[in-house]
Design a protein around this motif. Structure first.
Motif, short mmCIF file in Angstrom:
data_model
loop_
_atom_site.label_atom_id
_atom_site.label_comp_id
_atom_site.label_asym_id
_atom_site.label_seq_id
_atom_site.Cartn_x
_atom_site.Cartn_y
_atom_site.Cartn_z
N MET A 26 0.81 -0.49 0.07
CA MET A 26 -0.33 0.13 -0.28
C MET A 26 0.94 1.61 -0.14
N GLY A 27 0.30 2.32 -0.70
CA GLY A 27 1.10 3.83 -0.36
C GLY A 27 0.61 4.16 -1.84
N ARG A 28 1.18 5.52 -1.57
CA ARG A 28 1.30 6.76 -2.54
C ARG A 28 2.54 6.53 -2.86
N VAL A 29 2.42 6.12 -4.38
CA VAL A 29 3.67 6.37 -5.50
C VAL A 29 3.19 6.26 -6.68
N THR A 30 4.44 6.49 -7.63
CA THR A 30 3.90 6.81 -9.25
C THR A 30 4.04 5.13 -9.75
N GLN A 31 4.29 5.53 -11.43
CA GLN A 31 3.35 3.98 -11.56
C GLN A 31 4.91 3.58 -11.98
N ARG A 32 5.73 4.12 -12.12
CA ARG A 32 7.58 3.54 -11.82
C ARG A 32 7.77 3.20 -10.78
N GLU A 33 7.54 3.55 -9.59
CA GLU A 33 7.80 3.38 -8.43
C GLU A 33 7.16 1.71 -8.03
N ALA A 34 5.42 1.78 -8.80
CA ALA A 34 4.57 0.41 -8.54
C ALA A 34 5.15 -0.84 -8.88
N ASP A 35 6.10 -0.31 -10.30
CA ASP A 35 6.17 -1.32 -11.31
C ASP A 35 7.63 -1.83 -10.65
N ARG A 36 8.74 -1.09 -10.01
CA ARG A 36 10.05 -1.12 -9.86
C ARG A 36 9.21 -1.94 -8.12
N ALA A 37 8.81 -2.00 -7.57
CA ALA A 37 8.96 -2.40 -5.68
C ALA A 37 8.45 -3.73 -6.69
N ALA A 38 7.51 -4.11 -6.96
CA ALA A 38 6.84 -5.11 -7.19
C ALA A 38 7.57 -6.34 -7.50
N GLN A 39 8.22 -5.66 -8.65
CA GLN A 39 9.85 -6.28 -9.15
C GLN A 39 10.89 -7.03 -8.30
N VAL A 71 3.04 -11.01 -4.85
CA VAL A 71 2.63 -9.87 -4.71
C VAL A 71 1.32 -9.01 -4.89
N VAL A 72 0.73 -8.15 -4.39
CA VAL A 72 -0.88 -7.60 -4.29
C VAL A 72 -0.61 -6.46 -4.29
N ARG A 73 -0.86 -5.59 -5.19
CA ARG A 73 -0.43 -3.97 -4.79
C ARG A 73 -1.88 -2.81 -4.99
N VAL A 74 -2.21 -3.22 -3.98
CA VAL A 74 -3.21 -1.57 -3.49
C VAL A 74 -2.44 -0.59 -2.76
N LEU A 75 -2.16 0.42 -4.42
CA LEU A 75 -1.56 1.46 -4.00
C LEU A 75 -2.25 2.92 -4.98
N GLU A 76 -1.93 3.86 -4.56
CA GLU A 76 -2.68 5.15 -4.60
C GLU A 76 -1.30 5.32 -6.23
N ILE A 77 -1.99 5.35 -7.38
CA ILE A 77 -0.96 6.27 -8.37
C ILE A 77 -0.77 7.18 -8.81
N MET A 78 0.30 8.55 -8.76
CA MET A 78 0.08 9.35 -8.58
C MET A 78 1.07 9.95 -9.54
N GLY A 79 0.85 11.23 -10.41
CA GLY A 79 1.73 11.10 -12.27
C GLY A 79 3.42 11.89 -10.28
N GLY A 80 3.88 12.28 -12.16
CA GLY A 80 5.00 12.79 -11.62
C GLY A 80 4.67 14.33 -10.31
N ASP A 81 3.56 14.90 -11.30
CA ASP A 81 3.62 16.76 -10.64
C ASP A 81 2.98 16.23 -8.67
N GLY A 82 2.15 15.01 -9.14
CA GLY A 82 1.87 14.92 -7.95
C GLY A 82 2.82 14.36 -6.62
N LEU A 83 3.88 13.58 -7.10
CA LEU A 83 5.00 13.24 -5.96
C LEU A 83 6.07 14.31 -5.60
#
Length: 221
Positions: free
Chosen positions: A162-175, A186-198
């Motif tokens: 879980m967390g507030r992350v970018t799509q890149r961070e989500a994919d990398r963390a799962a890897q 691995v199950v992702r229950v994540l809030e996906i943000m754009g780079g501007d949000g980060l």
């Protein structure tokens, strides 16, 4: 936040969690410095963190009051999105737990990952705690990730992120997590943000509401 500081905080939490898993009566005591660092590294506001803690406490109390020891349910709230993990005896209990938690104040969504099975053993829960510790360490070691952005929950060898992350961070963390020993899924229950949000939350306090919410978990073998 430097990696060695992250390791200190995560190690403190891991030790406390392991003690709690080995004894139902063990108090969860964490040093003030470690707790302060944990709050500061979280991408939620301090108010959102307190609200999530309140949701978890109220939900657990309702579940225990309604079902006693007939179920083993772990309640995890992140920005008012609640993840339910653990074991229940049948489909009726699974739905009843979800309905009960949905009535808790401020809950805005539920991801129900409860399985119909016997309650997990103490050995299984201790194993899950060790997996969580290894996953957190692996996230810290990944130089292109901010480990505190992720909340890690493990049930029966399945790791939930879980967390507030970018799509890149989500994919990398799962890897990264898939390569940790003993992780079954691995199950992702994540809030996906754009780079501007980060960029915004790394310079000012994070908003209490996420920019984008994934609808349901994404599961990886």
């Amino acid at each position: 936040m430097k990696k060695h500081t992250q390791r200190f905080v995560l190690a403190s939490l891991a030790a406390a969690a392991l003690a709690a898993s080995l004894s139902a009566c063990a108090p969860l005591v964490i040093g003030g410095a470690a707790m302060g660092a944990l709050v500061a590294m979280d991408r939620r506001t301090s108010g959102a963190q307190l609200e999530d803690e309140g949701i978890e406490m109220r939900a657990r109390n309702r579940i225990e009051g309604a079902f006693g020891d007939r179920t083993h349910v772990t309640v995890t709230s992140y920005n008012r999105q609640v993840l339910l993990t653990g074991e229940v005896p049948d489909a009726g209990h699974r739905q009843s737990v979800e309905d009960l938690v949905a009535k808790v104040d401020n809950v805005r969504g539920i991801v129900n990952e409860l399985v119909i099975a016997m309650r997990s053993s103490l050995a299984q829960r201790s194993s899950d705690t060790l997996i969580t510790t290894r996953v957190r360490a692996a996230l810290v070691d990944a130089r292109d990730l901010s480990a505190p952005a992720f909340k890690v929950i493990t049930e029966r060898g399945t790791v939930y992120l879980m967390g507030r992350v970018t799509q890149r961070e989500a994919d990398r963390a799962a890897q990264v997590v898939r390569n940790v020993g003993s992780v079954q899924k691995v199950v992702r229950v994540l809030e996906i943000m754009g780079g501007d949000g980060l960029a915004r939350i790394t310079t000012v306090p994070a908003p209490s509401r996420p920019a984008v919410m994934r609808q349901g978990p994404a599961t990886f073998p």
